[in-house]
Design a protein around this motif. Structure first.
Motif, mmCIF file in Angstrom:
data_model
loop_
_atom_site.group_PDB
_atom_site.id
_atom_site.type_symbol
_atom_site.label_atom_id
_atom_site.label_comp_id
_atom_site.label_asym_id
_atom_site.label_seq_id
_atom_site.Cartn_x
_atom_site.Cartn_y
_atom_site.Cartn_z
ATOM 1 N N MET A 192 0.859 -1.170 0.000
ATOM 2 C CA MET A 192 0.000 0.000 0.000
ATOM 3 C C MET A 192 0.904 1.231 0.000
ATOM 4 S SD MET A 192 -3.098 0.844 2.640
ATOM 5 C CE MET A 192 -3.712 -0.808 2.470
ATOM 6 N N GLU A 193 0.699 2.074 -0.966
ATOM 7 C CA GLU A 193 1.531 3.267 -1.133
ATOM 8 C C GLU A 193 0.825 4.503 -0.582
ATOM 9 O OE1 GLU A 193 4.613 3.234 -2.525
ATOM 10 O OE2 GLU A 193 4.467 1.065 -2.784
ATOM 11 N N VAL A 194 1.599 5.424 -0.041
ATOM 12 C CA VAL A 194 1.041 6.665 0.495
ATOM 13 C C VAL A 194 0.330 7.440 -0.612
ATOM 14 C CG1 VAL A 194 1.589 8.897 1.541
ATOM 15 C CG2 VAL A 194 2.717 6.819 2.357
ATOM 16 N N ARG A 195 0.943 7.515 -1.781
ATOM 17 C CA ARG A 195 0.333 8.255 -2.885
ATOM 18 C C ARG A 195 -1.029 7.655 -3.254
ATOM 19 N NH1 ARG A 195 2.318 12.092 -5.599
ATOM 20 N NH2 ARG A 195 4.454 11.489 -5.201
ATOM 21 N N THR A 196 -1.130 6.346 -3.228
ATOM 22 C CA THR A 196 -2.411 5.701 -3.522
ATOM 23 C C THR A 196 -3.449 6.087 -2.486
ATOM 24 O OG1 THR A 196 -1.247 3.859 -4.564
ATOM 25 C CG2 THR A 196 -3.541 3.495 -3.974
ATOM 26 N N LEU A 197 -3.047 6.156 -1.224
ATOM 27 C CA LEU A 197 -3.971 6.588 -0.185
ATOM 28 C C LEU A 197 -4.376 8.052 -0.378
ATOM 29 C CD1 LEU A 197 -2.478 4.826 2.957
ATOM 30 C CD2 LEU A 197 -4.530 4.203 1.670
ATOM 31 N N GLN A 198 -3.448 8.882 -0.861
ATOM 32 C CA GLN A 198 -3.791 10.269 -1.176
ATOM 33 C C GLN A 198 -4.820 10.320 -2.303
ATOM 34 O OE1 GLN A 198 0.228 11.579 -1.917
ATOM 35 N NE2 GLN A 198 0.395 12.523 0.115
ATOM 36 N N TYR A 199 -4.653 9.482 -3.302
ATOM 37 C CA TYR A 199 -5.630 9.414 -4.393
ATOM 38 C C TYR A 199 -6.982 8.932 -3.871
ATOM 39 C CZ TYR A 199 -1.683 9.779 -7.707
ATOM 40 O OH TYR A 199 -0.578 10.178 -8.414
ATOM 41 N N PHE A 200 -6.954 7.916 -3.012
ATOM 42 C CA PHE A 200 -8.187 7.406 -2.423
ATOM 43 C C PHE A 200 -8.921 8.528 -1.690
ATOM 44 C CE2 PHE A 200 -9.990 6.002 1.648
ATOM 45 C CZ PHE A 200 -11.100 5.303 1.178
ATOM 46 N N LEU A 201 -8.197 9.293 -0.866
ATOM 47 C CA LEU A 201 -8.818 10.396 -0.137
ATOM 48 C C LEU A 201 -9.379 11.447 -1.079
ATOM 49 C CD1 LEU A 201 -6.341 10.973 2.834
ATOM 50 C CD2 LEU A 201 -8.683 10.092 2.941
ATOM 51 N N ALA A 202 -8.658 11.736 -2.142
ATOM 52 C CA ALA A 202 -9.140 12.737 -3.104
ATOM 53 C C ALA A 202 -10.445 12.288 -3.743
ATOM 54 C CB ALA A 202 -8.076 13.003 -4.166
ATOM 55 N N VAL A 203 -10.529 11.028 -4.149
ATOM 56 C CA VAL A 203 -11.771 10.513 -4.752
ATOM 57 C C VAL A 203 -12.892 10.532 -3.723
ATOM 58 C CG1 VAL A 203 -12.899 8.515 -5.828
ATOM 59 C CG2 VAL A 203 -10.556 9.107 -6.462
ATOM 60 N N ALA A 204 -12.597 10.117 -2.497
ATOM 61 C CA ALA A 204 -13.611 10.093 -1.448
ATOM 62 C C ALA A 204 -14.137 11.496 -1.156
ATOM 63 C CB ALA A 204 -13.042 9.468 -0.175
ATOM 64 N N GLU A 205 -13.257 12.476 -1.115
ATOM 65 C CA GLU A 205 -13.659 13.839 -0.784
ATOM 66 C C GLU A 205 -14.309 14.555 -1.963
ATOM 67 O OE1 GLU A 205 -9.998 15.410 0.770
ATOM 68 O OE2 GLU A 205 -10.178 14.219 2.613
ATOM 69 N N GLU A 206 -13.814 14.315 -3.152
ATOM 70 C CA GLU A 206 -14.358 14.970 -4.341
ATOM 71 C C GLU A 206 -15.603 14.260 -4.876
ATOM 72 O OE1 GLU A 206 -13.336 17.826 -5.572
ATOM 73 O OE2 GLU A 206 -11.571 18.027 -4.301
ATOM 74 N N LYS A 207 -15.748 12.984 -4.510
ATOM 75 C CA LYS A 207 -16.850 12.149 -5.023
ATOM 76 C C LYS A 207 -16.843 12.087 -6.544
ATOM 77 C CE LYS A 207 -19.911 12.913 -1.070
ATOM 78 N NZ LYS A 207 -18.919 13.387 -0.168
ATOM 79 N N SER A 208 -15.624 12.088 -7.086
ATOM 80 C CA SER A 208 -15.440 12.068 -8.539
ATOM 81 C C SER A 208 -13.997 11.696 -8.853
ATOM 82 C CB SER A 208 -15.756 13.453 -9.118
ATOM 83 O OG SER A 208 -15.247 13.591 -10.415
ATOM 84 N N PHE A 209 -13.820 10.770 -9.760
ATOM 85 C CA PHE A 209 -12.475 10.409 -10.197
ATOM 86 C C PHE A 209 -11.865 11.556 -11.008
ATOM 87 C CE2 PHE A 209 -13.966 6.324 -8.921
ATOM 88 C CZ PHE A 209 -12.842 5.589 -8.587
ATOM 89 N N THR A 210 -12.675 12.220 -11.805
ATOM 90 C CA THR A 210 -12.181 13.313 -12.646
ATOM 91 C C THR A 210 -11.709 14.486 -11.796
ATOM 92 O OG1 THR A 210 -13.682 12.637 -14.409
ATOM 93 C CG2 THR A 210 -12.802 14.878 -14.535
ATOM 94 N N ARG A 211 -12.517 14.909 -10.833
ATOM 95 C CA ARG A 211 -12.120 16.025 -9.965
ATOM 96 C C ARG A 211 -10.931 15.636 -9.083
ATOM 97 N NH1 ARG A 211 -17.783 16.563 -9.648
ATOM 98 N NH2 ARG A 211 -17.805 15.618 -7.567
#
Length: 116
Positions: free
Chosen positions: A1-20
């Motif tokens: 599990m990579e930190v960057r992947t967790l950052q991406y996960f948080l971004a998708v969770a918070e933005e509710k959009s893969f594009t955003r």
């Protein structure tokens, strides 16, 4: 599990959009999708419920969310600690400006500040 992947996960969770999330992370949307798929494969569960218009956390995603926040927060704290040790200034700068700012010296001054 990579930190960057967790950052991406948080971004998708918070933005509710893969594009955003991709725009927020300054990466291409397929890269975010691929990283999330790999994380889901590693954990053995879907982290998001997706349909044609919405993205929301699954039960597994909701379980991962606090852990991802702790990990990314710890990494940010470590970076800040070492930036402080090396004398680098960090933080946020907020400015307000009236209409017509594009005709003032502010954009050039902000650009110079950013480059420094």
């Amino acid at each position: 599990m990579e930190v960057r992947t967790l950052q991406y996960f948080l971004a998708v969770a918070e933005e509710k959009s893969f594009t955003r999330a991709a725009a927020r992370c300054h990466v291409a949307q397929p890269a975010i999708s691929r990283q999330i798929r790999e994380l889901e494969r590693e954990l053995g569960e879907a982290l998001f419920e997706r349909d044609s218009r919405t993205v929301r956390l699954s039960t597994a995603g909701a379980a991962l969310l606090p852990h991802a926040r702790v990990v990314t927060g710890a990494v940010a704290a470590a970076k800040a600690e070492f930036a402080a040790r090396s004398g680098l200034l960090t933080g946020n700068l907020s400015l307000g400006a009236a209409d017509g700012v594009e005709h003032s010296s502010l954009p050039a001054r902000l650009g110079a500040f950013h480059r420094q």
